[in-house]
Write an enzyme that holds these catalytic residues in place. Structure first.
Site, PDB file in Angstrom:
ATOM      1  N   ARG A  87       3.838   2.473 -13.591  1.00 38.62           N
ATOM      2  CA  ARG A  87       5.248   2.418 -13.177  1.00 38.62           C
ATOM      3  C   ARG A  87       6.080   1.610 -14.156  1.00 38.62           C
ATOM      4  O   ARG A  87       7.159   2.006 -14.547  1.00 38.62           O
ATOM      5  CB  ARG A  87       5.366   1.776 -11.785  1.00 38.62           C
ATOM      6  CG  ARG A  87       4.869   2.653 -10.680  1.00 38.62           C
ATOM      7  CD  ARG A  87       4.644   1.871  -9.440  1.00 38.62           C
ATOM      8  NE  ARG A  87       3.651   0.821  -9.662  1.00 38.62           N
ATOM      9  CZ  ARG A  87       3.140   0.052  -8.735  1.00 38.62           C
ATOM     10  NH1 ARG A  87       3.551   0.171  -7.498  1.00 38.62           N
ATOM     11  NH2 ARG A  87       2.235  -0.854  -9.025  1.00 38.62           N
ATOM     12  N   SER A 119       2.792   1.017  -2.246  1.00 38.17           N
ATOM     13  CA  SER A 119       2.405   1.049  -0.835  1.00 38.17           C
ATOM     14  C   SER A 119       2.759  -0.283  -0.164  1.00 38.17           C
ATOM     15  O   SER A 119       3.188  -0.309   0.992  1.00 38.17           O
ATOM     16  CB  SER A 119       0.900   1.295  -0.701  1.00 38.17           C
ATOM     17  OG  SER A 119       0.556   2.530  -1.258  1.00 38.17           O
TER      18      SER A 119
END
Ligand code: PNS
Length: 158
Positions: free
Chosen positions: A91, A129
C-alpha cells in the site's frame, strides 16, 4: 502454468484485498487465497469465518479461485500446492520493510518460490482490516471499505 498463492490474515477481507486478488488473476493461471490459521494471533473472526467471507465475495465472482485455510509456514504450504509465486499487496512505503523481510526469509527457505508485490489501488492505500475493525467498533461507516456482506458480518460480530 503459474500457480500463485495470496496469503494473509484477511480478518476480515477488505476491498483492498479483493483488488489485489483480482489483479493477481491477470498474472496467475491459478490463484489460491490462503488464510492463515495462526494460534499466536487472536483474530476477530475464526479462520472458518474468514474463509467463508472470501468464498462469499471473491469466490462467488471468481469460482476458479481456490480459497482455503493454512497453518505453518507459507513456503511449505506453497511447496505442497506446487505454487511458483507468492502475491502480496503493497500500500505504501511503510509496508515495504516488513514485506521485504518476509520475502527475503521466504526466498532463503524456498528459493524456487518468487514473491511478487502488487501495488494497491490508490483508493485503498490507507485501508487495512485493522482500520476497518476500529471504525466498525465505533459505529462508523465502512461501506466504502468492505463488501456489504462483510459489513453485515462485522456488525453482527461487534
Ligand atoms: O495479512 P497479513 O497478516 O499481513 O499476512 C501475513 C502472512 C500470513 C503472509 C505472514 O504472517 C505469513 O506468511 N505467516 C505464515 C508463517 C510464515 O511463513 N512465516 C515466515 C515468513 S515471515
Amino acid at each position: 502454468m503459474i500457480t500463485a498463492i495470496y496469503p494473509g490474515s484477511f480478518d476480515p477481507v477488505t476491498n483492498g484485498h479483493i483488488d489485489i486478488a483480482e489483479r493477481a488473476l491477470r498474472i496467475a493461471d491459478k490463484l489460491i487465497i490462503a488464510v492463515l490459521n495462526n494460534a499466536e494471533k487472536t483474530p476477530l473472526f475464526s479462520v472458518e469465518e474468514r474463509v467463508k467471507m472470501l468464498q462469499d465475495t471473491v469466490g462467488v465472482k471468481h469460482p476458479d479461485v481456490e480459497i482455503e485455510a493454512f497453518s505453518g509456514l507459507t513456503v511449505e504450504y506453497a511447496r505442497n500446492k506446487k505454487a511458483q509465486l507468492i502475491i502480496r499487496g503493497l500500500r505504501a512505503v511503510t509496508d515495504f520493510e516488513h514485506e521485504l523481510q518476509m520475502a527475503q526469509i521466504n526466498y532463503k527457505l524456498y528459493p524456487d518460490l518468487e514473491t511478487t508485490f502488487l501495488m494497491a489501488n490508490i483508493k485503498y492505500a490507507f485501508l487495512s482490516s485493522s482500520v476497518v475493525k476500529e471504525i466498525a467498533t465505533y459505529g462508523g461507516d465502512i461501506s466504502h471499505f468492505v463488501p456489504p456482506l462483510v459489513e453485515q458480518r462485522l456488525r453482527e460480530k461487534l
